[in-house]
Design an enzyme around this catalytic site. Structure first.
Site, PDB file in Angstrom:
ATOM      1  N   THR A 117     -28.882 144.503 -32.436  1.00  0.00           N
ATOM      2  CA  THR A 117     -27.628 144.053 -31.826  1.00  0.00           C
ATOM      3  C   THR A 117     -26.537 143.796 -32.861  1.00  0.00           C
ATOM      4  O   THR A 117     -26.832 143.418 -34.006  1.00  0.00           O
ATOM      5  CB  THR A 117     -27.882 142.740 -31.053  1.00  0.00           C
ATOM      6  OG1 THR A 117     -26.627 142.168 -30.686  1.00  0.00           O
ATOM      7  CG2 THR A 117     -28.610 141.711 -31.907  1.00  0.00           C
ATOM      8  N   TYR A 142     -30.109 134.153 -30.784  1.00  0.00           N
ATOM      9  CA  TYR A 142     -30.328 135.533 -30.319  1.00  0.00           C
ATOM     10  C   TYR A 142     -30.163 136.509 -31.484  1.00  0.00           C
ATOM     11  O   TYR A 142     -31.050 137.314 -31.777  1.00  0.00           O
ATOM     12  CB  TYR A 142     -29.339 135.861 -29.188  1.00  0.00           C
ATOM     13  CG  TYR A 142     -29.304 137.332 -28.855  1.00  0.00           C
ATOM     14  CD1 TYR A 142     -30.422 137.954 -28.302  1.00  0.00           C
ATOM     15  CD2 TYR A 142     -28.167 138.105 -29.118  1.00  0.00           C
ATOM     16  CE1 TYR A 142     -30.404 139.324 -28.021  1.00  0.00           C
ATOM     17  CE2 TYR A 142     -28.137 139.455 -28.835  1.00  0.00           C
ATOM     18  CZ  TYR A 142     -29.262 140.065 -28.285  1.00  0.00           C
ATOM     19  OH  TYR A 142     -29.234 141.408 -28.020  1.00  0.00           O
TER      20      TYR A 142
END
Ligand code: UDP
Length: 331
Positions: A117, A142
């Site tokens: 990501t 995250y």
């Protein structure tokens, strides 16, 4: 030989399954169905319900189905939730990935594609497109949980020859351009899905989180990539590994940013509806601007996007959003 797709019942994973089947591959899906849906898995794929952190299960799947590559999507993906519940993210994303990598190494798997990501970059100092060699400084558990997995994969390549491609996604949106799958999660937090729900009357209004950022219109800027283009990048990555490629990390985006307000305008324009928008406080963990420098993916893997148009992304997302309730009821 077959490809193992973890998280293949989820949003991006279910698109990957179709991309592989469209290209004549045999596909095995491993998904715990916590956020994924059984009906989202194409019938021609074999679905195994279980956890990617169950090393014994993964090793037996690899042996029983002659897996040659693992494409790893399974994990938790909501940035604000990761700030409230970091342990969940380090469990689901980091610890489970460690067991999956261990299973790959134990069984001699030598090809691994990882769903990473742009959150690994954190909040870049410059507002321009970010290249892969930028500083890695995640702002959320995250992002950290994904960066830790990148590090584990890299070390497994050095020590055990686990060839890899790691793709750092910017903002994935839209739905299968043939309308076969889409984003079906309930309680969505992602902008385009929320705006589509508002356009279809599924919510009375939506919020804009932050209007005082140092960006052209004060709202956050993101690089939205069509999910069909994204999974095609993974298929291209599979070809790279099968041709002997050893290691490759690349951004997935279009190098074009849109603000939250521009996205909402696009949803209103494409849907032909209007809906109330409430200007709200900033959301924790949001960097002001994130756009990809995608040269590496295009030049080294020869990847060419086919759906790089915001209105196209929105139209496909809206089409799926209109279809989904009936599908969920009949499942
Ligand atoms: N956003 C918003 N309203 C919403 C959902 C998201 O203003 O209802 C904003 C969010 O604060 C961020 C951008 O839209 O600036 C993209 O957020 P999203 O959750 O879609 O993806 P992220 O960039 O966090 O992965």
């Amino acid at each position: 030989m077959a490809v193992l797709v973890t998280g293949g019942a989820g949003y991006i994973g279910s698109h990957m399954v179709w991309e592989l089947l469209d290209n004549g591959e045999d596909v095995v899906v491993l998904d715990n169905l916590v956020t994924g849906f059984q009906w989202a898995v194409a019938e021609k794929a074999k679905l195994i319900v279980g956890n990617v952190g169950d090393q014994y299960l993964v090793e037996s799947i690899i042996r029983d189905h002659k897996i040659d590559c693992i494409i790893h999507f399974a994990g938790s993906v909501v940035v604000p939730e990761s700030l409230e519940d970091p342990i969940k993210y380090y469990d689901n994303n980091t610890a489970n990935s460690l067991r999956l990598i261990a299973a790959a190494v134990n069984t001699g798997i030598s090809k691994f594609i990882f769903s990473s990501t742009a959150a690994v970059y954190g909040a870049p100092e410059n507002s321009g497109p970010i290249a892969e060699d930028a500083v890695l400084n995640p702002m959320s558990p995250y992002g950290s949980s994904k960066l830790m997995t990148e590090i584990m994969v890299r070390d497994a390549e050095k020590a055990h020859g686990l060839a890899y491609v790691m793709l750092r996604y910017f903002n994935v949106a839209g739905a299968d351009y043939k309308g076969r799958t889409g984003q079906s999660t309930t309680g969505a937090t992602h902008l385009i899905k929320i705006a589509c729900e508002a356009a279809l009357g599924k919510r009375e209004y939506m919020n804009v989180f932050g209007t005082d950022y140092d960006t052209p219109d004060g709202s956050c800027v993101r690089d939205y990539i069509h999910v069909s283009d994204l999974v095609n990048a993974h298929y291209t990555a599979l070809g790279f590994l099968r041709n002997g490629g050893r290691k490759f990390t690349a951004n997935c985006g279009y190098a074009k940013g849109y603000s939250v307000l521009e996205v909402i305008e696009a949803v209103k324009r494409v849907s032909g509806t209007d809906f109330p928008v409430i200007f709200d406080e900033r959301r924790a963990g949001d960097p002001p601007s994130l756009t990809a420098n995608a040269n590496r993916l295009m030049r080294r893997l020869n990847w060419q996007p086919k759906h790089n148009d915001l209105d196209r992304i929105v139209a496909d997302a809206l089409g799926w959003e209109a279809k989904i309730d009936g599908l969920k009821k009949s499942a």
